[in-house]
Design an enzyme around this catalytic site. Structure first.
Site, PDB file in Angstrom:
ATOM      1  N   CYS B 104     -54.830  82.567  10.683  1.00 34.71           N
ATOM      2  CA  CYS B 104     -55.357  83.929  10.806  1.00 34.71           C
ATOM      3  C   CYS B 104     -55.089  84.550   9.442  1.00 34.71           C
ATOM      4  O   CYS B 104     -53.945  84.870   9.122  1.00 34.71           O
ATOM      5  CB  CYS B 104     -54.667  84.723  11.909  1.00 34.71           C
ATOM      6  N   CYS B 107     -53.979  88.556   9.791  1.00 28.39           N
ATOM      7  CA  CYS B 107     -52.751  88.976  10.482  1.00 28.39           C
ATOM      8  C   CYS B 107     -52.103  87.770  11.163  1.00 28.39           C
ATOM      9  O   CYS B 107     -51.499  86.938  10.480  1.00 28.39           O
ATOM     10  CB  CYS B 107     -52.987  90.144  11.427  1.00 28.39           C
ATOM     11  N   SER B 108     -52.247  87.663  12.468  1.00 24.04           N
ATOM     12  CA  SER B 108     -51.487  86.641  13.200  1.00 24.04           C
ATOM     13  C   SER B 108     -52.163  86.300  14.522  1.00 24.04           C
ATOM     14  O   SER B 108     -51.478  86.000  15.492  1.00 24.04           O
ATOM     15  CB  SER B 108     -50.068  87.163  13.460  1.00 24.04           C
ATOM     16  N   CYS B 109     -53.496  86.357  14.575  1.00 19.66           N
ATOM     17  CA  CYS B 109     -54.203  86.064  15.827  1.00 19.66           C
ATOM     18  C   CYS B 109     -53.901  84.635  16.266  1.00 19.66           C
ATOM     19  O   CYS B 109     -53.939  83.700  15.452  1.00 19.66           O
ATOM     20  CB  CYS B 109     -55.708  86.250  15.645  1.00 19.66           C
TER      21      CYS B 109
END
Lengths: 124, 199
Positions: B104, B107-109
């Site tokens: 991602c 961000c941090s999906c």
């Protein structure tokens, strides 16, 4: 918080006394990271904002951090998460950033060895 | 509002987090038990073992594999896996010549119901940048050497497409049960930074 970190260093890595881990890594590096994770998801589940709102603010917070040009080893994901959460809370609830600042300053000013009531009901 | 939390004139993050929780609790917007419950769920109950069940089922059940590749969210829902960050799951399959790896970039999906919360390396700025720029080099540094005959596709997860890798079933596992197979599947393999090995 440093007491907690020191304690975690002494905990066994395996066995029934070991802290919860996922593939050898703690899910949260410090208790406050778990709190801000839980607060954000709880507010999303309560409909105060959506997880999509949270993601958008998280992207913005990470981009702001990256724009600072700091060395990547200083990166703290959950500080970005907290920054995103604060913006959503200020935007979607009656709380203001001044109230968060003020309460934070009060907590910083607590005498050493204070025993905040929250410390008793957190599971470990 | 422009300052970043670690600016010198602001309280440290753990204190700000505690202040925020106190204020929200006083207004009845959150309660400690609900937060404890969420933390407990993501620390103890949700993790890569869920995704491993999905992979093992796809390996032994060709019809399930088809459904998984067609509509990931529905297929993992058949096994009871759903919840926050469990929407729009897109399953991509690795084989001997095609390798998908997930990142991602913004961000941090990550598919929480299948893999739990992402590990630190997945959230790290270095991984997010380098896996796009030089995937073959970074994968090699992470212990996965892919030959030049393997095409690498970097999948950038987002809220609209949360990628999940269906790794290749290793040779020599023909006699293993679904449960035994699930025990071989690692989080790293389901993100695409590793392959699954036979025991």
């Amino acid at each position: 918080m440093s007491d907690t970190a020191a304690l975690a260093d002494q905990l066994p890595i395996d066995g029934p006394g070991a802290p919860p881990r996922s593939n050898g890594e703690l899910v949260f590096d410090a208790p406050w990271e778990g709190r801000v994770f839980g607060i954000a998801v709880a507010l999303a589940e309560a409909g105060v904002f959506t997880l999509a709102d949270l993601q958008a603010e998280l992207i913005a917070a990470i981009a702001r951090w990256e724009a600072l040009g700091e060395p990547v080893e200083n990166y703290r994901y959950y500080e970005c998460w907290l920054a995103a959460l604060e913006r959503l809370v200020v935007g979607q609830t009656p709380l203001s950033i001044d109230q968060i600042d003020e309460r934070s300053e009060q907590f910083v000013a607590r005498p050493a060895g204070h025993d905040h009531e929250h410390d008793h009901d957190h599971h470990h | 509002m422009t300052a970043f939390p670690h600016s010198a004139d602001r309280a440290p993050a753990p204190v700000r987090a505690e202040a925020l929780e106190a204020l929200l609790t006083e207004r009845g917007l959150v309660n400690a038990a609900a937060i404890d419950g969420l933390i407990n769920r993501f620390v103890n109950d949700v993790g890569p073992m869920n995704g491993a069940q999905v992979v093992a089922k796809a390996w032994v059940d060709p019809e399930y594999r088809e459904r998984l590749l067609t509509d990931g969210t529905a297929a993992v829902g058949e096994l009871g896996f759903s919840g926050p960050q469990g929407e729009h799951i897109v399953v991509v399959e690795n084989d001997d010549t095609t390798h998908n790896v997930v990142v991602c970039t913004l961000c941090s999906c990550y598919p929480w119901p299948l893999l739990g919360l992402p590990p630190n390396w997945y959230k790290d700025p270095a991984y997010r940048a380098r896996i796009v720029r030089e995937p073959r080099v970074l994968l090699s540094e992470m212990g996965l050497d892919l030959g030049d005959d393997v095409d690498i596709t970097v999948r950038d997860s987002s809220a609209e497409n949360r990628y999940f890798v269906l790794p290749k079933r290793p040779d020599g596992t023909e006699d293993m049960s679904e449960e035994e197979l699930a025990g071989l599947v690692t989080r790293e393999a389901m993100v695409g930074v590793a392959r699954v090995s036979a025991p």
